[in-house]
Scaffold this motif. Sequence first.
Motif, PDB file in Angstrom:
ATOM      1  N   ALA A   1       0.833  -1.210   0.000  1.00  0.00           N
ATOM      2  CA  ALA A   1       0.000   0.000   0.000  1.00  0.00           C
ATOM      3  C   ALA A   1       0.866   1.257   0.000  1.00  0.00           C
ATOM      4  CB  ALA A   1      -0.929  -0.004   1.212  1.00  0.00           C
ATOM      5  N   GLU A   2       1.921   1.275   0.824  1.00  0.00           N
ATOM      6  CA  GLU A   2       2.811   2.441   0.849  1.00  0.00           C
ATOM      7  C   GLU A   2       3.585   2.565  -0.460  1.00  0.00           C
ATOM      8  OE1 GLU A   2       2.597   4.693   2.880  1.00  0.00           O
ATOM      9  OE2 GLU A   2       2.001   3.926   4.847  1.00  0.00           O
ATOM     10  N   HIS A   3       3.997   1.444  -1.023  1.00  0.00           N
ATOM     11  CA  HIS A   3       4.679   1.456  -2.315  1.00  0.00           C
ATOM     12  C   HIS A   3       3.795   2.090  -3.377  1.00  0.00           C
ATOM     13  CE1 HIS A   3       5.361  -0.339  -6.303  1.00  0.00           C
ATOM     14  NE2 HIS A   3       6.658  -0.318  -6.001  1.00  0.00           N
ATOM     15  N   ASP A   4       2.548   1.645  -3.446  1.00  0.00           N
ATOM     16  CA  ASP A   4       1.639   2.154  -4.474  1.00  0.00           C
ATOM     17  C   ASP A   4       1.330   3.634  -4.259  1.00  0.00           C
ATOM     18  OD1 ASP A   4       1.652  -0.396  -5.470  1.00  0.00           O
ATOM     19  OD2 ASP A   4      -0.333  -0.932  -4.700  1.00  0.00           O
ATOM     20  N   ARG A   5       1.221   4.049  -2.997  1.00  0.00           N
ATOM     21  CA  ARG A   5       0.931   5.453  -2.715  1.00  0.00           C
ATOM     22  C   ARG A   5       2.105   6.343  -3.126  1.00  0.00           C
ATOM     23  NH1 ARG A   5       1.333   9.173   1.445  1.00  0.00           N
ATOM     24  NH2 ARG A   5       2.274   7.733   2.935  1.00  0.00           N
TER      25      ARG A   5
ATOM     26  N   THR B   1       4.649  11.188   8.791  1.00  0.00           N
ATOM     27  CA  THR B   1       4.620  11.872   7.498  1.00  0.00           C
ATOM     28  C   THR B   1       5.807  11.526   6.620  1.00  0.00           C
ATOM     29  OG1 THR B   1       3.445  13.731   8.502  1.00  0.00           O
ATOM     30  CG2 THR B   1       4.552  14.147   6.408  1.00  0.00           C
ATOM     31  N   THR B   2       6.983  11.462   7.213  1.00  0.00           N
ATOM     32  CA  THR B   2       8.233  11.380   6.448  1.00  0.00           C
ATOM     33  C   THR B   2       8.863  10.001   6.466  1.00  0.00           C
ATOM     34  OG1 THR B   2       8.676  13.715   6.914  1.00  0.00           O
ATOM     35  CG2 THR B   2      10.557  12.373   6.248  1.00  0.00           C
ATOM     36  N   PHE B   3       8.868   9.354   7.627  1.00  0.00           N
ATOM     37  CA  PHE B   3       9.672   8.138   7.789  1.00  0.00           C
ATOM     38  C   PHE B   3       8.941   6.864   7.386  1.00  0.00           C
ATOM     39  CE2 PHE B   3      11.543   4.597  10.077  1.00  0.00           C
ATOM     40  CZ  PHE B   3      12.903   4.812   9.950  1.00  0.00           C
ATOM     41  N   PHE B   4       7.805   6.591   7.998  1.00  0.00           N
ATOM     42  CA  PHE B   4       7.171   5.282   7.798  1.00  0.00           C
ATOM     43  C   PHE B   4       6.789   4.989   6.345  1.00  0.00           C
ATOM     44  CE2 PHE B   4       6.146   5.288  12.496  1.00  0.00           C
ATOM     45  CZ  PHE B   4       7.026   4.266  12.792  1.00  0.00           C
ATOM     46  N   PRO B   5       6.286   5.949   5.570  1.00  0.00           N
ATOM     47  CA  PRO B   5       5.934   5.603   4.189  1.00  0.00           C
ATOM     48  C   PRO B   5       7.102   5.041   3.374  1.00  0.00           C
ATOM     49  CG  PRO B   5       4.886   7.658   4.809  1.00  0.00           C
ATOM     50  CD  PRO B   5       5.820   7.309   5.927  1.00  0.00           C
ATOM     51  N   PHE B   6       8.253   5.704   3.427  1.00  0.00           N
ATOM     52  CA  PHE B   6       9.390   5.196   2.647  1.00  0.00           C
ATOM     53  C   PHE B   6       9.947   3.928   3.280  1.00  0.00           C
ATOM     54  CE2 PHE B   6      12.636   6.631   5.630  1.00  0.00           C
ATOM     55  CZ  PHE B   6      13.755   5.887   5.291  1.00  0.00           C
ATOM     56  N   TYR B   7       9.881   3.848   4.610  1.00  0.00           N
ATOM     57  CA  TYR B   7      10.448   2.714   5.332  1.00  0.00           C
ATOM     58  C   TYR B   7       9.720   1.420   4.978  1.00  0.00           C
ATOM     59  CZ  TYR B   7      12.136   0.110   9.429  1.00  0.00           C
ATOM     60  OH  TYR B   7      12.714  -0.813  10.260  1.00  0.00           O
ATOM     61  N   TYR B   8       8.403   1.480   4.883  1.00  0.00           N
ATOM     62  CA  TYR B   8       7.647   0.304   4.452  1.00  0.00           C
ATOM     63  C   TYR B   8       7.862   0.030   2.959  1.00  0.00           C
ATOM     64  CZ  TYR B   8       4.913  -0.047   8.797  1.00  0.00           C
ATOM     65  OH  TYR B   8       4.506  -0.223  10.097  1.00  0.00           O
ATOM     66  N   ALA B   9       7.763   1.078   2.150  1.00  0.00           N
ATOM     67  CA  ALA B   9       7.834   0.891   0.697  1.00  0.00           C
ATOM     68  C   ALA B   9       9.162   0.293   0.252  1.00  0.00           C
ATOM     69  CB  ALA B   9       7.609   2.229  -0.007  1.00  0.00           C
TER      70      ALA B   9
END
Length: 580
Positions: free
Chosen positions: A34-38, A138-146
């Motif tokens: 989900a984070e990758h696609d976002r 906002t900054t860390f978790f989205p890229f960290y999962y993706a």
Amino acid sequence: MTTEPRTEPAAAKTSPDEIDHATRTARYRDRVFAEHDRLAAELVDLPGQQKRVLADLLEFNSGTEFGKRHGFAAIRTVDDFRRAVPVQDYAAHAPYIERTAAGEANVLSADRPVVYFTSSGSTGAHKKIPVTARFMRTTFFPFYYAAWAPLLRHFPEVAARPDAVLNLKHDPPARPPVMADGRPHVGASQVDFGAKFGEPLAAELGTRAPWATLPVETDPADHLERLYLRLRLAVQGDVRMLIGINPAVIAAVPYQLGLWWPRIVREVRDGTVGGVRTGSPDPARAAELERLAGYFGTVRPAHVWPRVRALFCWTTGVASLYMPALRREYGVDVATLPAPVAASEGPVAVALDRHPEAGTPVASAALYEFVPADDDLAPDSETLLVHELEPGHDYHVVFSHVGGLYRYAVGDVVHVPDRVDGVPRLRYAGRGTRSDVAGERLREAQVVRALRDALAAGGLSLRNVACRVERSAGSAHHYTFAIAPGTGWHTTEAQRFLGRLDAALAARSDGYRRARAGRRLTAPTLRLLEPEAFHRDWHAAVAGGVRPAQAKDRLFRQDDALWERLTGPRPADADDGHHH
């Protein structure tokens, strides 16, 4: 003729732990994709996304001391922001950070820090990076999962079992150091994201393996012993992937297997870990390991874990020179997947596909600005936005994010290899520091490329490299390159390599070419080291208190004592700081 009725074999019972792992893995995969696609969808409107990032950080932090001092409330555009806030490094942020760490609120961010990330920095000094809940969300978790999406998509088996991954960066401290405000000061890999930020899924692959939590008491400062204990436990596992982020950690494992092999085999046979009986003796595995050693002579990770599929770490910079040989230590078909282009202060790019080195900008994480790498960074440096970058060029990275860093020069240089659907792809090229004694202004990226050119021209390989400036006869200087060769270099090969390296440096750097033409620099010299020299040096650094995750490759080395440690003769009784 009659036959017995066919019966199906009894189904194996599934343990609660296995059910829990399967459920968690399914949820984890959903979050990762989900984070990758976002993040991928955000690239459709990269400039617009960057404007929204700026508006958000200005609104959130307009009431802070920094925000009031720089007029955040009146800023409407990127140009306004550039005029209001100078380009600045950690030293410029440090007074604000120190006040925050002392307990003062609303200085850089409206959100109080939950922890402080530590970073070794280019000089080795430990920084204190305030980490807020809003920054993480906002900054860390989205890229960290993706970042894990390409791995899970193409190598799903690495998530099938808790013990499929040897995570060499995972080393949570029992008693983390704290700042004056009571918040921990630790590496990002040492934080329990579930406990601190309500993100239990953020626990990395391998952090639930049997070796993730050591079964015996250890001195938290004895990093080498802790590395040994994890390796000793992992040789009894069916490891499919290694995570290091810092590639030097993964590069050290083949050396460690040889260094600690007799102790490992003895403890496997006896069922001990660090001399303490923790399980059942395993003479069959011990005998198998001894057979491997007897057959191959030198035991490699590929022999111990024949089903390793991937390595996850930085693959560029100095590591790009030894990565092909390192990959072969783990198996001929092993893939290398690049860790994100990121620092403790924040992310820059993450690989959303299988590119072996580069990633795309994390558009919603920060406002990114760039300065051509050949220019000196200054408070009033003219900057480019991410969509203005050109393929084939190197740039200093400057970013601003809601966590309280503003026009922050992180000290890294990125290279733009290409564009995909109009979006520049970025890869880490090296630190932004220069070596400059005679006007040569050499950057790490230029030296790495020159080394690659010279090695390729002669069909040579290396295990690692460092260099320093030394004084030649008279007033001129020269560069000395210390190289641990991949295979033995003949004298003629070494001489030809030096000539090619000199020419490649001149081709890559106008400053170097002019310094050589003006005889301010003389020809480089070479010191060929033992194959294991850099591994011993790495162990010495870790034995001296540097956390393994922060004991990184350093190309430029001007410290006399550290240079002597690397290049000097090995003491006859050296044990690499490991306690038997």
